[in-house]
Design an enzyme around this catalytic site. Sequence first.
Site, PDB file in Angstrom:
ATOM      1  N   PRO A   1      -9.106  15.280  -9.549  1.00 38.70           N
ATOM      2  CG  PRO A   1      -9.478  13.618  -7.938  1.00 38.70           C
ATOM      3  CD  PRO A   1      -9.296  13.825  -9.421  1.00 38.70           C
ATOM      4  CD  GLU A   2      -6.898  21.408  -8.148  1.00 38.13           C
ATOM      5  OE1 GLU A   2      -6.608  22.214  -7.243  1.00 38.13           O
ATOM      6  OE2 GLU A   2      -7.215  21.775  -9.292  1.00 38.13           O
TER       7      GLU A   2
ATOM      8  CG  HIS B   1     -15.624   3.875 -18.856  1.00 35.08           C
ATOM      9  ND1 HIS B   1     -14.804   3.598 -19.931  1.00 35.08           N
ATOM     10  CD2 HIS B   1     -16.682   4.588 -19.351  1.00 35.08           C
ATOM     11  CE1 HIS B   1     -15.318   4.122 -21.031  1.00 35.08           C
ATOM     12  NE2 HIS B   1     -16.457   4.718 -20.706  1.00 35.08           N
TER      13      HIS B   1
ATOM     14  NE  ARG C   1      -9.427  11.996 -20.472  1.00 37.91           N
ATOM     15  CZ  ARG C   1      -9.123  13.295 -20.370  1.00 37.91           C
ATOM     16  NH1 ARG C   1      -9.935  14.113 -19.709  1.00 37.91           N
ATOM     17  NH2 ARG C   1      -8.023  13.767 -20.900  1.00 37.91           N
TER      18      ARG C   1
END
Length: 276
Positions: free
Chosen positions: A2-3, A93, A112
Amino acid sequence: MPELPEVETVKRTLNQLVKGKVIDHVTVNLARIIQRPDDIDQFAFMLAGHTIQSVKRRGKFLRILLDDLVLVSHLRMEGRYGLYESSEPVEKHTHVIFHFNDGTELRYKDVRQFGTMHLFNPGEEFTVPPLSKLGIEPLDAEFTVEKFKAILAGKTTKIKAVLLNQAYVVGIGNIYVDESLFRAGIHPEQLANTLTDEQYHKLHQAVVETLAESVEVGGSSIKSYVNGQGEMGRFQHQLKIYGRQNQPCQTCGTIIEKSVVGGRGTHYCPVCQSIK
């Protein structure tokens, strides 16, 4: 991803969900997420008994303020937080769990496994990496056209690469750089130090407006981003250039092209964004 808009949305959501909650204990299932201290048992020990006062943002980083500690968290590509009841099954996760004394849990999930957490004394987080190397905030009042021009004017690299560099302006990632450059009518490969005064003004306005509009609709859910309540952002429905390669430009009808600039996939209209 995300930004800035997505992290700002997560910040606002977490303030609604966990502000005032007391950490009973912490479970760490993946040690490499914890960068400071480098001992996960010490990390958990330091946090036990502390109350979350508020959640703030610096660039793409979350700053979770506790009684006398600050937890700096970077979501990287796919990190996400969610509030759960302790009785709910823990999903795959899930790498860090903050167990609260009211029976709820803040869980950090990261497919990730690129996310990071750093623990600091208050104020110390700004004096050392990762926050010490960050540039100006584009949604703050101090982000003026004059300061923006001063940052760009001496750079002989391509404008997109400059905007992606978090040491200059924080929080603008690939999506919002492409969108901002399109709004300003600037080619992503134009050298930063060749922009005219008019282009500096247009680009400054485009950056501010693009980020602000995205924040208002909860950011962009291009891949897996959701806020702390599992809700997707909606700005992806307003994108004018990003991800639209081989489609007609909504302004002039020219086919949108895609190249690589600064190691990132880059979308632009060769007519609306010709190099001046």
